[in-house]
Design an enzyme around this catalytic site. Structure first.
Site, mmCIF file in Angstrom:
data_model
loop_
_atom_site.group_PDB
_atom_site.id
_atom_site.type_symbol
_atom_site.label_atom_id
_atom_site.label_comp_id
_atom_site.label_asym_id
_atom_site.label_seq_id
_atom_site.Cartn_x
_atom_site.Cartn_y
_atom_site.Cartn_z
ATOM 1 N N ASP A 1 -8.034 -8.882 -3.411
ATOM 2 C CA ASP A 1 -7.877 -7.450 -3.151
ATOM 3 C C ASP A 1 -8.711 -6.666 -4.155
ATOM 4 O OD1 ASP A 1 -7.121 -4.858 -2.648
ATOM 5 O OD2 ASP A 1 -4.972 -5.205 -2.845
ATOM 6 N N TRP B 1 -13.344 6.813 -2.711
ATOM 7 C CA TRP B 1 -12.567 6.615 -1.483
ATOM 8 C C TRP B 1 -11.935 7.920 -1.026
ATOM 9 C CZ3 TRP B 1 -11.220 5.294 2.976
ATOM 10 C CH2 TRP B 1 -9.906 5.180 3.431
ATOM 11 N N HIS C 1 -6.905 -6.925 0.810
ATOM 12 C CA HIS C 1 -5.889 -5.890 0.630
ATOM 13 C C HIS C 1 -4.791 -5.980 1.684
ATOM 14 C CE1 HIS C 1 -4.179 -2.142 -0.678
ATOM 15 N NE2 HIS C 1 -4.359 -1.583 0.512
ATOM 16 N N ASP D 1 0.843 -1.189 0.000
ATOM 17 C CA ASP D 1 0.000 0.000 0.000
ATOM 18 C C ASP D 1 0.889 1.254 0.000
ATOM 19 O OD1 ASP D 1 -3.068 0.734 0.471
ATOM 20 O OD2 ASP D 1 -1.921 2.034 1.790
ATOM 21 N N TRP D 2 0.620 2.234 0.870
ATOM 22 C CA TRP D 2 1.450 3.440 0.905
ATOM 23 C C TRP D 2 2.895 3.131 1.270
ATOM 24 C CZ3 TRP D 2 2.308 8.271 -0.390
ATOM 25 C CH2 TRP D 2 1.259 9.052 -0.894
#
Length: 296
Positions: free
Chosen positions: A240, A154, A270, A114-115
């Site tokens: 995901d 989102w 995810h 992710d980030w």
């Protein structure tokens, strides 16, 4: 700029995260990290809106390594800044620069999701000499091109929700039902809305146009990874709904990823570290021992 300290009593009820707290100073902020074991260094970076707790299942399996996992500023046991506009890609990037420089980390095996991928791979792009291997889990390197309708929704949800339901977000992005204890652990860093500015900011920091400040470091990461001659392992989960399918991008981008077995983490959403942490850690151990390389 108002800085909030973590409410440490909220973490005391977490039973499956017995790891020592460590802190590094970054400007006027304190960044928390766990630092367990000895051996080759693994640096594991979390994403939105999780914290180093996400990697707790890795540590017992990767006990023969030095396992470091920080909490980004605004997350976990790190300090939090009030106001989403006080967060930037540069703030997070420089906090990671500060961490690896102050701990003098070299020969790093980088694990990102992710980030953690957007920031960690950008860090690798600037300091490739510090990294020995890379493990890429459900993430991406956007460079300001068109975003999906889902991601637009989102972003708006994060921006306008009166108080982001952190545990609920993690549950909705997971394939399995998580226990109350796990949800409580993910909620622990966020006693109220003022503590959630970092979590609100992250979706809004994803570059959506080519002039975004995050585009240049992410493009640099793409350029470095396209020439990467060190080991690389790409593992995405199959359930995901956010970034599913983007493993193909990394297989095309990183030349050495084709030298490893193509591994799909089945029945995980995810946050695959949460749902399949032990399985992923076993693969990372084999990868570091060069046991996943495709035999010619």
């Amino acid at each position: 700029m108002q800085i909030l300290k973590p409410v440490f009593t909220r973490f005391e009820v977490i039973k499956d995260f017995p790891y020592k707290e460590n802190f590094v100073d970054f400007d006027d902020l304190k960044m928390h990290y766990i630092d367990e074991g000895k051996g080759e260094t693994i640096l594991a970076l979390h994403g939105e809106p999780t914290w180093s707790y996400l990697y707790r299942k890795f540590i017992p399996i990767l006990k023969d390594y030095r396992f470091i996992a920080p909490d980004f500023i605004g997350f976990g046991k790190s300090d939090k800044i009030v106001g989403r506009k006080n967060y930037s890609f540069d703030l997070h990037f420089k906090s990671l620069e500060n961490l690896i420089q102050k701990l003098d980390l070299i020969d790093i095996t980088l694990v990102v999701q992710d980030w953690g991928g957007m920031l960690g791979l950008s860090l690798l792009g600037k300091y490739p000499e510090r990294f020995k291997r890379v493990v890429v889990l459900n993430t991406f390197l956007p460079v300001g091109k068109k975003i999906s309708l889902f991601f637009k929704i989102w972003r708006m949800y994060a921006k306008y929700h009166p108080s982001l339901p952190i545990g609920g977000i993690i549950q909705r992005a997971s394939y399995h039902k998580l226990s109350k204890e796990v949800i409580d652990a993910y909620n622990a860093p966020f006693p109220n809305k003022k503590h959630k500015s970092g979590a609100v900011a992250f979706p809004l920091l994803v570059p959506v146009n080519p002039k975004d400040p995050a585009v240049k470091p992410m493009q640099k990461a793409r350029d470095v990874l396209s020439d990467w001659n060190k080991p690389a392992l790409v593992m995405f989960s199959d359930k995901d709904k956010i970034l599913g399918g983007l493993q193909k991008f990394f297989y095309r981008l990183i030349p050495t990823s084709s030298e490893q077995q193509k591994i799909v983490i089945k029945d995980a959403g995810h946050f695959l570290q949460e749902e399949k942490g032990e399985e992923i850690a076993v693969y990372i151990d084999k990868f570091m021992k060069d046991e996943l390389r495709i035999k010619e």
